[in-house]
Design a protein around this motif. Structure first.
Motif, PDB file in Angstrom:
ATOM      1  N   LYS A  83      -1.527  -3.365   1.415  1.00 54.99           N
ATOM      2  CA  LYS A  83      -2.239  -3.694   0.173  1.00 54.99           C
ATOM      3  C   LYS A  83      -1.424  -3.328  -1.057  1.00 54.99           C
ATOM      4  O   LYS A  83      -1.468  -4.037  -2.070  1.00 54.99           O
ATOM      5  N   LEU A  84      -0.689  -2.219  -0.985  1.00 56.56           N
ATOM      6  CA  LEU A  84       0.050  -1.735  -2.149  1.00 56.56           C
ATOM      7  C   LEU A  84       1.510  -2.168  -2.163  1.00 56.56           C
ATOM      8  O   LEU A  84       2.248  -1.836  -3.083  1.00 56.56           O
ATOM      9  N   TYR A  89     -10.761  -0.143  -3.565  1.00 60.38           N
ATOM     10  CA  TYR A  89     -10.198  -0.520  -2.274  1.00 60.38           C
ATOM     11  C   TYR A  89     -11.104  -0.208  -1.086  1.00 60.38           C
ATOM     12  O   TYR A  89     -11.023  -0.871  -0.055  1.00 60.38           O
ATOM     13  N   ARG A 125       7.149   5.338  -3.900  1.00 59.99           N
ATOM     14  CA  ARG A 125       6.741   4.029  -3.359  1.00 59.99           C
ATOM     15  C   ARG A 125       7.945   3.263  -2.818  1.00 59.99           C
ATOM     16  O   ARG A 125       7.852   2.581  -1.793  1.00 59.99           O
ATOM     17  N   LEU A 156      -5.707   6.245   1.191  1.00 57.90           N
ATOM     18  CA  LEU A 156      -5.735   5.685  -0.162  1.00 57.90           C
ATOM     19  C   LEU A 156      -5.479   6.756  -1.218  1.00 57.90           C
ATOM     20  O   LEU A 156      -4.677   6.562  -2.143  1.00 57.90           O
ATOM     21  N   LEU A 161      -2.119   6.150  -3.465  1.00 59.45           N
ATOM     22  CA  LEU A 161      -2.337   5.756  -4.862  1.00 59.45           C
ATOM     23  C   LEU A 161      -1.775   6.768  -5.851  1.00 59.45           C
ATOM     24  O   LEU A 161      -1.717   6.492  -7.045  1.00 59.45           O
ATOM     25  N   VAL A 191      -3.208   0.349   3.950  1.00 62.20           N
ATOM     26  CA  VAL A 191      -2.982   0.709   2.542  1.00 62.20           C
ATOM     27  C   VAL A 191      -1.577   0.302   2.110  1.00 62.20           C
ATOM     28  O   VAL A 191      -1.383  -0.219   0.999  1.00 62.20           O
TER      29      VAL A 191
END
Length: 334
Positions: free
Chosen positions: A99-100, A27, A77, A66, A70, A96
């Motif tokens: 993206k996730l 990433y 989440r 990140l 992650l 981030v």
């Protein structure tokens, strides 16, 4: 809300830093090392500049964001993230999260740069503006986390975040080593200390002999004062500074012990010295650098460290600056 036992002491290990490098690699950009013959002549040494203003989200903060995001489990989440930031941490968290596919809420002071507020919103995060004179961001964040189940991701005083920033120091050392050089010293911008504490640990895994310096705005130099005193101290915070990203007057509880173990000294720079560094970066390096991102370069240009005959590593930490302010800095006569 995820509750963790309070961490009273932490220092990222080489294994943890290596794992973080692998974790964020898909990433994050491996930003380059730049050199300037003009700068080398000026300081009579060799300067290796690492421009994290070219990093995704515009600053080094992406690394810590990140490394934390992650490692969230599925339940975390689902609950999302809540963070507080003057700008760059918020930009990184919102990037981030997008993206996730994670929800994010970012608390930002009302006077934060418009570029940063707009950028966080553009990334899809909810922005909650607050009044620094009347509200406490940590209290607001805790309330949101309790109500929504979000995980709090603070900007610097967090083991995951510090370890993410450690990848920067390790990466700088690796790149300079691959160029056949060894650093005598390295300088990093500093606010709460998450960057410099982690980066120093990462750098020292490969180059333990290198002296590391934090660089803060004058009157907001809590790390420098604390290192000199040998204990946690708070800077005067009188007036203000153009370095909007570095206005934390005292180091973090986790970051200060790491810095006491790894740093040689803390330095401070004036707004005028920062403006000169911004102009130099634009004119000589063709880089757009925000004030807080220019403090380490400012210290070198102002002669705050002896560079003669030495190899220095210098981090340019961010480039998120309002266009009108940047133009004023560049056009102002030094």
């Amino acid at each position: 809300m995820t509750i963790r036992a309070a961490v009273t002491h932490f220092e990222p290990t080489e294994a943890q830093i290596d794992a973080a490098q692998r974790r964020i690699a898909p990433y994050a950009i491996r930003t380059p090392i730049l050199t300037s013959e003009t700068l080398d002549r000026m300081v009579k040494g060799r300067v290796f500049l690492k421009p994290e203003n070219l990093q995704r989200s515009g600053s080094f903060k992406l690394r810590g964001a990140l490394n934390r995001a992650l490692q969230l489990n599925e339940e975390q989440r689902e609950g999302g993230i809540v963070a507080w930031s003057s700008g760059n941490h918020g930009l990184a968290i919102s990037y981030v999260a997008r993206k996730l596919g994670i929800k994010a809420t970012v608390l930002m002071p009302q006077e934060a740069p418009k570029t940063k507020i707009d950028g966080v919103r553009k990334n899809g995060a909810a922005v909650r503006l607050y009044d620094k004179t009347k509200e406490v961001r940590e209290e607001i964040g805790a309330q949101i986390a309790a109500a929504t189940g979000a995980t709090i991701v603070p900007p610097y005083d967090d083991p995951f975040v510090i370890t993410g920033q450690a990848t920067l120091g390790a990466e700088m050392a690796e790149q300079v080593r691959d160029m056949g050089q060894v650093l005598d010293a390295a300088l990093f911008p500093c606010s709460g200390g998450g960057l410099v504490s982690g980066a120093a640990c990462g750098l020292h895994t490969l180059m333990p002999q290198a002296s590391v310096y934090s660089v803060e705005p004058l009157n907001f130099d809590g790390m420098a004062i604390s290192l000199a005193a040998g204990q946690a101290m708070k800077a005067s915070a009188q007036g203000t500074s153009i370095c909007d990203a570095l206005l934390v007057p005292a180091p973090g509880q986790l970051t200060l012990p790491i810095c006491r173990a790894h740093l040689k000294e803390g330095l401070s720079v004036t707004d005028e010295e920062v403006k000169e560094a911004i102009r130099f970066a634009f004119q000589e390096l063709k880089l757009v650098v925000e004030p807080g991102g220019a403090t380490a370069l400012a210290a070198v240009l102002a002669g705050k460290v002896d560079a003669a005959g030495k190899c220095l590593g210098v981090l340019i930490s961010g480039g998120n600056v309002d266009p009108d302010k940047f133009a004023a800095f560049v056009n102002e006569q030094g």
